[in-house]
Design an enzyme around this catalytic site. Structure first.
Site, mmCIF file in Angstrom:
data_model
loop_
_atom_site.group_PDB
_atom_site.id
_atom_site.type_symbol
_atom_site.label_atom_id
_atom_site.label_comp_id
_atom_site.label_asym_id
_atom_site.label_seq_id
_atom_site.Cartn_x
_atom_site.Cartn_y
_atom_site.Cartn_z
ATOM 1 N N GLU A 1 0.969 5.518 0.864
ATOM 2 C CA GLU A 1 0.318 6.618 1.584
ATOM 3 C C GLU A 1 0.683 7.964 0.948
ATOM 4 O OE1 GLU A 1 0.403 6.410 5.915
ATOM 5 O OE2 GLU A 1 0.971 8.531 5.957
ATOM 6 N N SER A 36 0.839 -1.199 0.000
ATOM 7 C CA SER A 36 0.000 0.000 0.000
ATOM 8 C C SER A 36 0.870 1.243 0.000
ATOM 9 C CB SER A 36 -0.950 -0.005 1.201
ATOM 10 O OG SER A 36 -0.249 -0.258 2.391
ATOM 11 N N GLY A 42 -4.273 11.140 16.267
ATOM 12 C CA GLY A 42 -3.691 12.398 15.786
ATOM 13 C C GLY A 42 -2.949 13.112 16.902
ATOM 14 N N ASP A 43 -2.245 14.168 16.533
ATOM 15 C CA ASP A 43 -1.545 15.016 17.511
ATOM 16 C C ASP A 43 -2.050 16.427 17.318
ATOM 17 O OD1 ASP A 43 0.338 13.098 18.626
ATOM 18 O OD2 ASP A 43 1.187 13.059 16.610
ATOM 19 N N PHE A 83 11.392 15.059 10.792
ATOM 20 C CA PHE A 83 10.197 14.235 10.869
ATOM 21 C C PHE A 83 10.351 13.146 11.938
ATOM 22 C CE2 PHE A 83 6.856 11.592 8.701
ATOM 23 C CZ PHE A 83 5.859 12.538 8.884
ATOM 24 N N HIS A 108 3.863 -0.937 3.703
ATOM 25 C CA HIS A 108 3.085 0.291 3.486
ATOM 26 C C HIS A 108 4.097 1.422 3.305
ATOM 27 C CE1 HIS A 108 -0.293 3.140 4.115
ATOM 28 N NE2 HIS A 108 0.556 3.857 4.836
HETATM 29 P P1 FAD Z 1 -3.538 6.048 20.197
HETATM 30 O O1 FAD Z 1 -3.635 4.632 19.780
HETATM 31 O O2 FAD Z 1 -4.721 6.668 20.838
HETATM 32 O O3 FAD Z 1 -2.262 6.183 21.163
HETATM 33 C C1 FAD Z 1 -1.775 7.440 21.566
HETATM 34 C C2 FAD Z 1 -1.019 7.310 22.892
HETATM 35 O O4 FAD Z 1 -1.928 7.081 23.971
HETATM 36 C C3 FAD Z 1 -0.020 6.159 22.960
HETATM 37 O O5 FAD Z 1 1.074 6.580 23.758
HETATM 38 C C4 FAD Z 1 -0.789 5.029 23.643
HETATM 39 O O6 FAD Z 1 0.071 4.161 24.368
HETATM 40 C C5 FAD Z 1 -1.712 5.793 24.565
HETATM 41 N N1 FAD Z 1 -3.075 5.206 24.645
HETATM 42 C C6 FAD Z 1 -3.762 4.621 23.631
HETATM 43 N N2 FAD Z 1 -4.993 4.252 24.053
HETATM 44 C C7 FAD Z 1 -5.069 4.634 25.347
HETATM 45 C C8 FAD Z 1 -6.106 4.540 26.318
HETATM 46 N N3 FAD Z 1 -7.292 3.977 26.030
HETATM 47 N N4 FAD Z 1 -5.861 5.051 27.574
HETATM 48 C C9 FAD Z 1 -4.675 5.626 27.875
HETATM 49 N N5 FAD Z 1 -3.639 5.721 26.986
HETATM 50 C C10 FAD Z 1 -3.851 5.244 25.733
HETATM 51 N N6 FAD Z 1 -1.587 11.648 12.349
HETATM 52 C C11 FAD Z 1 -2.433 12.517 11.782
HETATM 53 O O7 FAD Z 1 -2.730 13.575 12.378
HETATM 54 N N7 FAD Z 1 -2.990 12.278 10.560
HETATM 55 C C12 FAD Z 1 -2.739 11.155 9.850
HETATM 56 O O8 FAD Z 1 -3.264 10.966 8.756
HETATM 57 C C13 FAD Z 1 -1.836 10.186 10.427
HETATM 58 N N8 FAD Z 1 -1.569 9.021 9.806
HETATM 59 C C14 FAD Z 1 -0.774 8.078 10.430
HETATM 60 C C15 FAD Z 1 -0.583 6.826 9.814
HETATM 61 C C16 FAD Z 1 0.188 5.854 10.428
HETATM 62 C C17 FAD Z 1 0.360 4.526 9.757
HETATM 63 C C18 FAD Z 1 0.830 6.127 11.682
HETATM 64 C C19 FAD Z 1 1.702 5.099 12.343
HETATM 65 C C20 FAD Z 1 0.636 7.356 12.294
HETATM 66 C C21 FAD Z 1 -0.168 8.345 11.697
HETATM 67 N N9 FAD Z 1 -0.418 9.571 12.300
HETATM 68 C C22 FAD Z 1 -1.278 10.482 11.709
HETATM 69 C C23 FAD Z 1 0.242 9.923 13.569
HETATM 70 C C24 FAD Z 1 -0.613 9.563 14.798
HETATM 71 O O9 FAD Z 1 -1.788 10.323 14.801
HETATM 72 C C25 FAD Z 1 0.242 9.890 16.028
HETATM 73 O O10 FAD Z 1 1.289 8.962 16.131
HETATM 74 C C26 FAD Z 1 -0.514 10.026 17.343
HETATM 75 O O11 FAD Z 1 0.384 10.548 18.333
HETATM 76 C C27 FAD Z 1 -1.057 8.723 17.914
HETATM 77 O O12 FAD Z 1 -2.076 8.237 17.183
HETATM 78 P P2 FAD Z 1 -2.668 6.756 17.500
HETATM 79 O O13 FAD Z 1 -3.819 6.575 16.610
HETATM 80 O O14 FAD Z 1 -1.587 5.768 17.481
HETATM 81 O O15 FAD Z 1 -3.147 7.012 19.017
#
Ligand code: FAD
Length: 290
Positions: free
Chosen positions: A12, A10, A102-103, A210, A260
């Site tokens: 991105e 895939s 997201g961040d 990055f 990916h």
């Molecule tokens: P989560 O899974 O929610 O995790 C975030 C943090 O919180 C981690 O430290 C985890 O250990 C902790 N955590 C998770 N669940 C819980 C819970 N229930 N209770 C307490 N702590 C918890 N960002 C963008 O803005 N746009 C994009 O399009 C984008 N695409 C991405 C694609 C890929 C393949 C990857 C790997 C990252 C991408 N990101 C994107 C970055 C991503 O949004 C960041 O890495 C963000 O900081 C974490 O997102 P996550 O979905 O992993 O969060």
């Protein structure tokens, strides 16, 4: 382990901000479509900053007969906004989504109604049931905000239990980090495929910036070698391709379920890697299934 027959490729992209950028994206996508990927994905600016851009870019590349997976980052959005986005994609015939937390961009105060990606996955399932194949993010080198590696893995499991079908990893340059991570995930009952995210190395300072932002480790030896090339972009690209080729080859040979590519909207580095890895042939005979 030997390479698996079912292999998922895939690519991105990010939504371009200008008409020229969009033209370039369309060209890139067309070139990469020749590798017959399993899907394309399109990032989403946290806080909804590229919301329209993501919609537009997804629409532009949807005609190629290759599934497109829009990303959704929940941070900064209300539940209603998320539901509206997801329903728009459902109506548009989208079948795959990459669900992320997201961040929050600096200066943006509101974190939104959902705190973590598992809540986003649950919401998407609640509203659209089994419409989408849901991808989530995974971190072989541990997410920078995680308390520790195990806790991070347990949160990945939570995303799986919420309904995620597969995961894509943050990029890394050390194959062992991926293999140890996948082993640990398996030991803790995570059964979904975990596809390695691959960042082709093409530009040193951008890569450093990055990687510092997302917590990806550039091993010291690699950083030093790349740094030594200075402005010699050609050598950086040549050496970068060699390093990433070896990484991908190790991953494929040892059973990674796919690759990916973070293309940064460029086709050449990913295509060149796929060609060197001999993956075109695998795709030509249609062995990609997930
Ligand atoms: P989560 O899974 O929610 O995790 C975030 C943090 O919180 C981690 O430290 C985890 O250990 C902790 N955590 C998770 N669940 C819980 C819970 N229930 N209770 C307490 N702590 C918890 N960002 C963008 O803005 N746009 C994009 O399009 C984008 N695409 C991405 C694609 C890929 C393949 C990857 C790997 C990252 C991408 N990101 C994107 C970055 C991503 O949004 C960041 O890495 C963000 O900081 C974490 O997102 P996550 O979905 O992993 O969060």
């Amino acid at each position: 382990m030997s390479p698996k027959k079912e292999f998922n490729l895939s690519f991105e992209f990010f939504p371009p901000k200008t008409p020229e950028g969009m033209k370039n994206l369309e060209k890139t996508v067309l070139q990469l479509s020749k590798a017959q990927p399993h899907f394309f994905s399109m990032t989403f600016g946290a806080g909804g900053s590229t919301r329209e851009g993501t919609f537009d870019a997804v629409k532009k590349i949807q005609h190629l007969n290759i599934p497109v997976a829009p990303h959704i980052a929940a941070i900064g959005l209300t539940r209603d906004e998320i539901i509206s986005i997801v329903k728009t994609y459902q109506a548009q015939g989208i079948k795959r989504i990459v669900a992320l937390r997201g961040d929050l961009p600096s200066g943006m105060g509101q974190s939104g109604e959902l705190r973590y990606a598992n809540e986003l996955v649950s919401l998407i399932r609640e509203v659209t049931h089994n419409t989408f194949h849901i991808e989530v993010a995974a971190y072989p080198e541990t997410h920078p905000q995680a308390l520790n590696a195990l806790e991070d893995i347990m949160y990945l499991k939570k995303k799986m239990h919420a309904g995620a079908n597969s995961a894509i990893t943050q990029y890394f340059f050390n194959a062992d980090s991926y293999f140890y991570f996948v082993d640990a995930c398996n030991k803790h009952g995570i059964s979904i495929p975990i596809v390695p995210g691959i960042m082709p190395i093409t530009h040193f300072s951008k890569l450093v910036r990055f990687s510092d932002m997302c917590g990806a480790d550039i091993p010291r030896w690699l950083r030093k070698r790349l740094e030594a090339y200075g402005d010699d972009q050609k050598s950086i690209q040549q050496f970068g391709l060699e390093v990433v080729y070896k990484l991908c080859d190790t991953l494929v040979q040892h059973g990674a379920p796919g690759l990916h590519f973070y293309t940064l909207n460029h086709s050449e580095p990913s295509l060149s890697l796929i060609h060197s890895l001999g993956l075109n042939t695998a795709f030509a005979i249609g062995t990609h299934v997930l």
